[in-house]
Scaffold this motif. Structure first.
Motif, PDB file in Angstrom:
ATOM      1  N   LYS A 141       0.822  -1.197   0.000  1.00 30.54           N
ATOM      2  CA  LYS A 141       0.000   0.000   0.000  1.00 30.54           C
ATOM      3  C   LYS A 141       0.860   1.253   0.000  1.00 30.54           C
ATOM      4  O   LYS A 141       2.060   1.209   0.260  1.00 30.54           O
ATOM      5  N   ALA A 142       0.200   2.337  -0.322  1.00 30.39           N
ATOM      6  CA  ALA A 142       0.875   3.617  -0.191  1.00 30.39           C
ATOM      7  C   ALA A 142       1.136   3.890   1.286  1.00 30.39           C
ATOM      8  O   ALA A 142       0.431   3.401   2.162  1.00 30.39           O
ATOM      9  N   THR A 143       2.171   4.660   1.558  1.00 31.46           N
ATOM     10  CA  THR A 143       2.537   5.009   2.935  1.00 31.46           C
ATOM     11  C   THR A 143       2.130   6.445   3.216  1.00 31.46           C
ATOM     12  O   THR A 143       2.361   7.338   2.404  1.00 31.46           O
ATOM     13  N   THR A 144       1.522   6.656   4.364  1.00 30.76           N
ATOM     14  CA  THR A 144       1.086   7.989   4.757  1.00 30.76           C
ATOM     15  C   THR A 144       2.086   8.601   5.737  1.00 30.76           C
ATOM     16  O   THR A 144       2.440   7.989   6.741  1.00 30.76           O
ATOM     17  N   PHE A 145       2.529   9.794   5.423  1.00 34.84           N
ATOM     18  CA  PHE A 145       3.371  10.571   6.322  1.00 34.84           C
ATOM     19  C   PHE A 145       2.522  11.697   6.907  1.00 34.84           C
ATOM     20  O   PHE A 145       1.933  12.488   6.161  1.00 34.84           O
ATOM     21  N   THR A 146       2.457  11.760   8.215  1.00 33.96           N
ATOM     22  CA  THR A 146       1.753  12.836   8.906  1.00 33.96           C
ATOM     23  C   THR A 146       2.791  13.797   9.460  1.00 33.96           C
ATOM     24  O   THR A 146       3.629  13.405  10.280  1.00 33.96           O
ATOM     25  N   ILE A 147       2.766  15.040   8.998  1.00 34.44           N
ATOM     26  CA  ILE A 147       3.764  16.030   9.392  1.00 34.44           C
ATOM     27  C   ILE A 147       3.118  16.983  10.394  1.00 34.44           C
ATOM     28  O   ILE A 147       2.099  17.612  10.100  1.00 34.44           O
ATOM     29  N   VAL A 148       3.722  17.079  11.575  1.00 32.98           N
ATOM     30  CA  VAL A 148       3.148  17.854  12.676  1.00 32.98           C
ATOM     31  C   VAL A 148       4.137  18.935  13.106  1.00 32.98           C
ATOM     32  O   VAL A 148       5.322  18.664  13.305  1.00 32.98           O
ATOM     33  N   ASN A 149       3.635  20.152  13.270  1.00 24.89           N
ATOM     34  CA  ASN A 149       4.473  21.239  13.779  1.00 24.89           C
ATOM     35  C   ASN A 149       4.042  21.605  15.192  1.00 24.89           C
ATOM     36  O   ASN A 149       3.025  22.264  15.396  1.00 24.89           O
ATOM     37  N   LYS A 150       4.822  21.174  16.181  1.00 24.16           N
ATOM     38  CA  LYS A 150       4.564  21.540  17.570  1.00 24.16           C
ATOM     39  C   LYS A 150       5.486  22.657  18.043  1.00 24.16           C
ATOM     40  O   LYS A 150       5.512  22.992  19.227  1.00 24.16           O
ATOM     41  N   CYS A 151       6.261  23.220  17.111  1.00 27.67           N
ATOM     42  CA  CYS A 151       7.081  24.377  17.472  1.00 27.67           C
ATOM     43  C   CYS A 151       6.162  25.569  17.716  1.00 27.67           C
ATOM     44  O   CYS A 151       5.027  25.606  17.250  1.00 27.67           O
ATOM     45  N   ASP A 152       6.664  26.575  18.399  1.00 32.88           N
ATOM     46  CA  ASP A 152       5.871  27.788  18.591  1.00 32.88           C
ATOM     47  C   ASP A 152       6.206  28.817  17.517  1.00 32.88           C
ATOM     48  O   ASP A 152       5.999  30.012  17.696  1.00 32.88           O
ATOM     49  N   TYR A 153       6.722  28.344  16.405  1.00 33.23           N
ATOM     50  CA  TYR A 153       7.027  29.193  15.256  1.00 33.23           C
ATOM     51  C   TYR A 153       6.686  28.426  13.983  1.00 33.23           C
ATOM     52  O   TYR A 153       6.482  27.209  13.994  1.00 33.23           O
ATOM     53  N   VAL A 154       6.625  29.117  12.892  1.00 27.05           N
ATOM     54  CA  VAL A 154       6.309  28.500  11.606  1.00 27.05           C
ATOM     55  C   VAL A 154       7.487  27.669  11.127  1.00 27.05           C
ATOM     56  O   VAL A 154       8.651  28.048  11.294  1.00 27.05           O
ATOM     57  N   GLN A 209       8.373  35.267  10.017  1.00 25.71           N
ATOM     58  CA  GLN A 209       8.077  34.043  10.750  1.00 25.71           C
ATOM     59  C   GLN A 209       6.616  33.947  11.184  1.00 25.71           C
ATOM     60  O   GLN A 209       6.124  32.859  11.428  1.00 25.71           O
ATOM     61  N   GLN A 210       5.901  35.065  11.328  1.00 26.28           N
ATOM     62  CA  GLN A 210       4.513  35.045  11.791  1.00 26.28           C
ATOM     63  C   GLN A 210       4.398  34.183  13.054  1.00 26.28           C
ATOM     64  O   GLN A 210       3.649  33.234  13.124  1.00 26.28           O
ATOM     65  N   ASN A 211       5.170  34.538  14.056  1.00 21.09           N
ATOM     66  CA  ASN A 211       5.265  33.723  15.255  1.00 21.09           C
ATOM     67  C   ASN A 211       3.914  33.599  15.954  1.00 21.09           C
ATOM     68  O   ASN A 211       3.161  34.549  16.068  1.00 21.09           O
ATOM     69  N   THR A 212       3.587  32.401  16.428  1.00 23.68           N
ATOM     70  CA  THR A 212       2.369  32.149  17.175  1.00 23.68           C
ATOM     71  C   THR A 212       2.741  31.906  18.626  1.00 23.68           C
ATOM     72  O   THR A 212       3.528  31.014  18.923  1.00 23.68           O
ATOM     73  N   GLU A 213       2.178  32.662  19.524  1.00 21.72           N
ATOM     74  CA  GLU A 213       2.524  32.537  20.930  1.00 21.72           C
ATOM     75  C   GLU A 213       1.878  31.306  21.545  1.00 21.72           C
ATOM     76  O   GLU A 213       0.719  30.988  21.298  1.00 21.72           O
ATOM     77  N   THR A 214       2.641  30.599  22.357  1.00 26.50           N
ATOM     78  CA  THR A 214       2.118  29.494  23.139  1.00 26.50           C
ATOM     79  C   THR A 214       2.670  29.620  24.543  1.00 26.50           C
ATOM     80  O   THR A 214       3.654  30.310  24.784  1.00 26.50           O
ATOM     81  N   THR A 215       2.067  28.943  25.459  1.00 26.29           N
ATOM     82  CA  THR A 215       2.566  28.958  26.830  1.00 26.29           C
ATOM     83  C   THR A 215       3.616  27.889  26.994  1.00 26.29           C
ATOM     84  O   THR A 215       3.350  26.711  26.757  1.00 26.29           O
ATOM     85  N   PRO A 216       4.860  28.239  27.335  1.00 26.35           N
ATOM     86  CA  PRO A 216       5.909  27.236  27.487  1.00 26.35           C
ATOM     87  C   PRO A 216       5.521  26.214  28.550  1.00 26.35           C
ATOM     88  O   PRO A 216       4.926  26.550  29.577  1.00 26.35           O
ATOM     89  N   THR A 217       5.888  24.978  28.293  1.00 25.85           N
ATOM     90  CA  THR A 217       5.646  23.909  29.245  1.00 25.85           C
ATOM     91  C   THR A 217       6.969  23.463  29.843  1.00 25.85           C
ATOM     92  O   THR A 217       7.920  23.205  29.124  1.00 25.85           O
ATOM     93  N   SER A 218       7.046  23.365  31.131  1.00 25.53           N
ATOM     94  CA  SER A 218       8.267  22.914  31.782  1.00 25.53           C
ATOM     95  C   SER A 218       8.456  21.431  31.536  1.00 25.53           C
ATOM     96  O   SER A 218       7.582  20.624  31.839  1.00 25.53           O
ATOM     97  N   THR A 219       9.587  21.060  30.940  1.00 31.04           N
ATOM     98  CA  THR A 219       9.867  19.665  30.644  1.00 31.04           C
ATOM     99  C   THR A 219      11.239  19.300  31.149  1.00 31.04           C
ATOM    100  O   THR A 219      12.105  20.150  31.302  1.00 31.04           O
ATOM    101  N   SER A 220      11.427  18.044  31.425  1.00 26.30           N
ATOM    102  CA  SER A 220      12.737  17.564  31.843  1.00 26.30           C
ATOM    103  C   SER A 220      13.055  16.296  31.091  1.00 26.30           C
ATOM    104  O   SER A 220      12.172  15.496  30.793  1.00 26.30           O
ATOM    105  N   PRO A 221      14.337  16.087  30.739  1.00 27.24           N
ATOM    106  CA  PRO A 221      14.692  14.914  29.947  1.00 27.24           C
ATOM    107  C   PRO A 221      14.582  13.626  30.751  1.00 27.24           C
ATOM    108  O   PRO A 221      14.838  13.589  31.949  1.00 27.24           O
TER     109      PRO A 221
END
Length: 314
Positions: free
Chosen positions: A21-34, A257-269
């Motif tokens: 079958k054909a393969t589907t690629f889903t491209i997601v942008n979770k950055c807070d910029y374009v 860049q047309q930056n879109t503001e988001t609320t930073p989330t505190s993360t730890s590795p």
């Protein structure tokens, strides 16, 4: 003869639904910029209809690739259009002068997601490569695939600020790190480029520079012969490619860049199977959800059973 003709028709119907079958690629942008994803098909492989597009913060798009396709995806950042309409990017630029890359690859440094579909043994081969340097966090997650080495890969750590000073690409005003060069690009030395006398796995070894990448992103390619820990395989998978798999605010917006503001989330590795990831960085795995491949399998089983019962009537 009627039975033979009917059986042949059944085989064709089954193949049309359950074959490769054909393969589907889903491209997601979770950055807070374009991000402007770019796509390059391998030589001798039919190009995909899309070769570049705009992906706003929070947006998702899907792309279908045919059987045996091979190529790469990457993200372009800090892009703008000048007064003449020429489009260009400060990182990952493909030099086409347009949003579409039109058969051009990424100018290094750029984080690359590389795929060869339906390769040896019918497996997809894929990796995330920092051999050409790094410009943006990226995570590749197989959806619905099978295989012992069918697992997530990528580089979810932001290396732009922690990049060694002699590899760092700075913004024009010198205030921000935009990307991190490979040692090969920075110095052109054969031992870093794995060329000349260093053109074999036996002679080209990790360098102190490639180890910076490998320590931060253990599953990503850090130099040309980094195969053992960096190549992954799946059968019958679709793939999700996520830019900035956790909220990322280190790249500041620039002109265009047309930056879109988001609320930073505190993360730890956190270490998972020896790989540093951020909390939530593997959310795209779809665990517990019905995958596209499993839905297609159910559909095929239903068709096959219906055909079998029809066959009993003859």
């Amino acid at each position: 003869m009627a039975h033979s003709t009917f059986f042949a028709a059944i085989c064709m119907l089954i193949l049309s639904h359950s074959g490769v079958k054909a393969t589907t690629f889903t491209i997601v942008n979770k950055c807070d910029y374009v991000v402007w994803p770019g796509i390059l098909s391998n030589a001798g492989v039919q190009a995909l209809p899309q070769t570049g597009f705009t992906l706003q913060s929070g947006e998702t798009t899907t792309i279908s690739a045919p059987t045996s396709w091979g190529g790469r995806f990457w993200g372009r950042t800090h892009c703008s259009q000048d007064s003449t309409g020429k489009f260009s990017c400060l990182t990952g630029d493909c030099g086409s002068g347009k949003v579409e890359c039109l058969g051009n690859g990424a100018a290094p440094p750029a984080t690359l997601a590389e795929f060869t579909l339906d390769g040896a043994g019918g497996l997809d081969f894929f990796d995330v490569s920092l051999v050409d340097g790094y410009n943006i966090p990226m995570l590749v997650v197989p959806q619905g695939g099978t295989g012992q080495n069918c697992t997530n890969t990528g580089c979810v750590v932001d290396l732009n600020d922690s990049c060694p000073s002699d590899l760092k690409v700075m913004s024009t005003d010198g205030s921000d790190g935009l990307a991190c060069k490979s040692a090969c690009e920075a110095f052109g030395d054969p031992q870093y480029c794995c060329t000349g006398a260093y053109g074999t796995p036996d002679t080209c070894k990790p360098s102190s520079y490639s180890e910076v990448f490998k320590t931060a992103c253990p599953r990503a390619y850090s130099y040309a012969y980094d195969d053992k820990t960096s190549t992954f395989t799946c059968a019958n998978a679709d793939y999700t490619i996520t830019f900035c798999p956790t909220p990322n605010t280190s790249q500041k917006s620039t002109q265009g860049q047309q930056n879109t503001e988001t609320t930073p989330t505190s993360t730890s590795p956190t270490l998972i199977n020896g790989t540093m990831v951020y909390e939530g960085g593997l959310d795209e795995s779809g665990a517990g959800a019905s995958s596209p491949s499993s839905s297609k399998l159910t559909h095929v089983v239903g068709i096959t059973m219906a055909i079998w019962w029809s066959w009993q009537l003859f």
